[in-house]
Scaffold this motif. Sequence first.
Motif, PDB file in Angstrom:
ATOM      1  N   VAL A  23     -83.676  48.731 -54.873  1.00 16.42           N
ATOM      2  CA  VAL A  23     -84.815  48.567 -55.769  1.00 16.42           C
ATOM      3  C   VAL A  23     -85.411  47.192 -55.527  1.00 16.42           C
ATOM      4  N   GLY A  24     -86.703  47.147 -55.373  1.00 18.38           N
ATOM      5  CA  GLY A  24     -87.399  45.880 -55.160  1.00 18.38           C
ATOM      6  C   GLY A  24     -88.854  46.159 -54.840  1.00 18.38           C
ATOM      7  N   VAL A  25     -89.603  45.116 -54.618  1.00 17.84           N
ATOM      8  CA  VAL A  25     -90.993  45.250 -54.188  1.00 17.84           C
ATOM      9  C   VAL A  25     -91.159  44.514 -52.871  1.00 17.84           C
ATOM     10  N   ASP A  37     -93.793  41.107 -60.481  1.00 25.48           N
ATOM     11  CA  ASP A  37     -93.134  42.263 -59.873  1.00 25.48           C
ATOM     12  C   ASP A  37     -92.248  42.964 -60.903  1.00 25.48           C
ATOM     13  N   GLN A  47     -87.347  46.182 -62.871  1.00 30.34           N
ATOM     14  CA  GLN A  47     -86.507  46.318 -61.684  1.00 30.34           C
ATOM     15  C   GLN A  47     -85.030  46.433 -62.073  1.00 30.34           C
ATOM     16  N   GLY A  87     -89.649  50.512 -56.307  1.00 28.17           N
ATOM     17  CA  GLY A  87     -89.788  49.400 -57.235  1.00 28.17           C
ATOM     18  C   GLY A  87     -90.955  49.677 -58.164  1.00 28.17           C
TER      19      GLY A  87
END
Length: 359
Positions: free
Chosen positions: A146-148, A290, A295, A322
């Motif tokens: 999970v992230g951007v 973000d 997140q 994300g």
Amino acid sequence: MRCLILSLLLTLPPAFAHAAFEIQRWPTAAEASPVTTWTGPERATQPWVLCALYPHLRDAYWLSVNQGMVEEARRLGVGLRVHEAGGYGAQVEQARQLDECAREGSDAILLGAVDGPALANAIRQSPLPVFGLVNALPSDLVVAQVGVAWYQMGWRIGHWLAERHPAGTPPVRVALLPGPEGRGGNQVVEPGFTAAIDGSAVELVDTLRGDNSREIQRTLVQQLLTQHPHLDYLVGGAMAAEVAVNELTRRSPDDATTSQSRQPAVLAIYSSHGVERALLRGKLALANSDQMREQGRLAVAQAVCLLQSPQADEQQCPRHMGPPILTLSSAMMTDSRTLSDPNFRPVYRVEPSNHSTGH
């Protein structure tokens, strides 16, 4: 019956109200899929225990991730064990913590890596499934993440500047304070930013890197303002943006080199409580978010989804996702649950609660 159902829904705790998330999938660093809705697990079917490893818990970013993870762990009824390494230079400590997760009986590791390449061997040797958290890891090292795209975090700020100062208009001078060198998302923030301003009237005159401590960032901001008294914009991480706003407010308006007409506008690559306050007061021009709290929630939901259904397809349990990146001005501020609550303090342990034994 309808009134009874409505009454029951209204009495449910807020954390159990829904399991729907707005997400984007990130096939590459520079591209994202459209925003879609993913419905995560409603409840854990076993008392899973997740071990979360953070670089540190000394700023709003990871504190907000922590609150999101705690909220989702409680909603799903799973356990959570949190360890912080102590900073982005603590590769040895985080490698030790990877072993500790297994020793304490966890089922999976959610790794906010201090340094992915340095931890590669430790990750491969872990007997537990490892999920990437916030800081991108090679796909062959993790089950999912999970992230951007932090390239996009830099690109969005640069694009905003390039739109306002296109080629052929008077040049503007910009300095960049992205944070620690080669750590977290900072190594791709800079290429994203420079790609976005390429061909515009925006000139990047200096880039100073340093740890995300208030003291170090204040020193870097002061150094920039001294060496470049005619800056038009100062772009930095949340801590750099906070101290820049404070430093510019503190400086005397009688000083010709720092008068109001010469003070640079401040833009933040990512958000914090101080950044949000500065936006609301009109002291900061623009900031990305973000959605770090979201997140944290997504990371827990994703791990539980794949622990319960390891062979699930992308629709049921997305592997690389994300929340959408938000780029906000003071006029666009909304309650996005981006940040931790003002009174939230770090939570290091959540016990599994009553759970179902099957679907």
